[in-house]
Design a protein around this motif. Sequence first.
Motif, short mmCIF file in Angstrom:
data_model
loop_
_atom_site.label_atom_id
_atom_site.label_comp_id
_atom_site.label_asym_id
_atom_site.label_seq_id
_atom_site.Cartn_x
_atom_site.Cartn_y
_atom_site.Cartn_z
N ALA A 1 0.81 -1.22 0.00
CA ALA A 1 0.00 0.00 0.00
C ALA A 1 0.85 1.28 0.00
O ALA A 1 0.64 2.18 -0.82
N ILE A 2 1.81 1.36 0.92
CA ILE A 2 2.63 2.58 1.02
C ILE A 2 3.48 2.81 -0.23
O ILE A 2 3.49 3.93 -0.77
N PRO A 3 4.19 1.81 -0.75
CA PRO A 3 4.95 2.03 -1.99
C PRO A 3 4.08 2.45 -3.17
O PRO A 3 4.49 3.31 -3.96
N LEU A 4 2.89 1.88 -3.28
CA LEU A 4 1.98 2.28 -4.36
C LEU A 4 1.56 3.73 -4.20
O LEU A 4 1.50 4.49 -5.19
N ALA A 5 1.28 4.14 -2.96
CA ALA A 5 0.88 5.53 -2.71
C ALA A 5 2.01 6.50 -3.02
O ALA A 5 1.78 7.56 -3.64
N VAL A 6 3.23 6.14 -2.62
CA VAL A 6 4.39 7.01 -2.89
C VAL A 6 4.66 7.08 -4.39
O VAL A 6 4.94 8.16 -4.94
N LEU B 1 9.38 5.05 -15.23
CA LEU B 1 10.63 4.93 -14.47
C LEU B 1 10.53 5.62 -13.12
O LEU B 1 11.01 5.10 -12.10
N LEU B 2 9.91 6.79 -13.09
CA LEU B 2 9.73 7.51 -11.82
C LEU B 2 8.87 6.69 -10.85
O LEU B 2 9.21 6.54 -9.67
N PHE B 3 7.77 6.18 -11.37
CA PHE B 3 6.89 5.37 -10.52
C PHE B 3 7.64 4.14 -10.00
O PHE B 3 7.57 3.82 -8.81
N SER B 4 8.35 3.47 -10.89
CA SER B 4 9.07 2.25 -10.51
C SER B 4 10.13 2.53 -9.45
O SER B 4 10.28 1.76 -8.49
N ALA B 5 10.87 3.63 -9.62
CA ALA B 5 11.94 3.97 -8.68
C ALA B 5 11.39 4.28 -7.30
O ALA B 5 11.88 3.75 -6.29
N PHE B 6 10.36 5.13 -7.24
CA PHE B 6 9.79 5.49 -5.94
C PHE B 6 9.11 4.29 -5.29
O PHE B 6 9.19 4.10 -4.07
N PHE B 7 8.44 3.49 -6.09
CA PHE B 7 7.79 2.28 -5.58
C PHE B 7 8.83 1.32 -5.01
O PHE B 7 8.70 0.81 -3.90
N TYR B 8 9.90 1.09 -5.77
CA TYR B 8 10.93 0.12 -5.39
C TYR B 8 11.66 0.52 -4.11
O TYR B 8 11.77 -0.27 -3.16
N PHE B 9 12.16 1.75 -4.07
CA PHE B 9 12.93 2.17 -2.90
C PHE B 9 12.04 2.30 -1.65
O PHE B 9 12.49 2.01 -0.54
N THR B 10 10.80 2.74 -1.84
CA THR B 10 9.88 2.81 -0.69
C THR B 10 9.59 1.42 -0.15
O THR B 10 9.55 1.23 1.07
#
Length: 202
Positions: free
Chosen positions: A27-32, A58-67
């Motif tokens: 949930a949190i990674p998807l929201a970020v 790429l932006l979505f993937s990066a923020f999702f992945y690191f979060t």
Amino acid sequence: MKGYSVASRILRSIRDNGKTVIQEHLAIPLAVGALALLIYFVFCKIKKKNICSKSALLLFSAFFYFTMIFDITVFSRIGRVQDPLSDVLGDWWILDTSFIMYVNYSPIINVLLTIPLCALLILITRQFFGTVYSDKKAIFLSTTVSFGLSLIIEITQLIFKLGTFQLSDLAYNTLGGLIGALLFILIKKLYKRIKKSRIDYK
């Protein structure tokens, strides 16, 4: 039969812990990731720039992945105080000797966590900064960043007592970065070969 039993236990362990990751850490990674996309869309609107679907992905993937990584290793452990030096050596083998019919998933998860890192780093730096890495530099970058990321997580766990500082985690995260780089290079070469064969066929 013994080899099959071990393999089946490993796959079952990955499946069970994969379900846990999806249920508790999605949930949190998807929201970020969604927030990062929203900010990107607003930025493009203000600057009157066309929205690039590749950049958005790429932006979505990066923020999702690191979060997701920090949620699994740090954020979800807030409130659960542990002695950070209780198991410095950590787990070095996938067979859990304390549970005969189960597999120690920790080494597997630690390797899997950093496998996508190389692809993200190379694609993002190429897309936004125009940087192109040779295969050797890609391997060095992925391995180094994986180790650095793992070290940051371990030090955070150590300082705030959110887990145990483990040398095995450092080793397995770094190994994951190396494997990710090698897989990325292999896939890139296969893609180029397939693309070339299609051109030659035409």
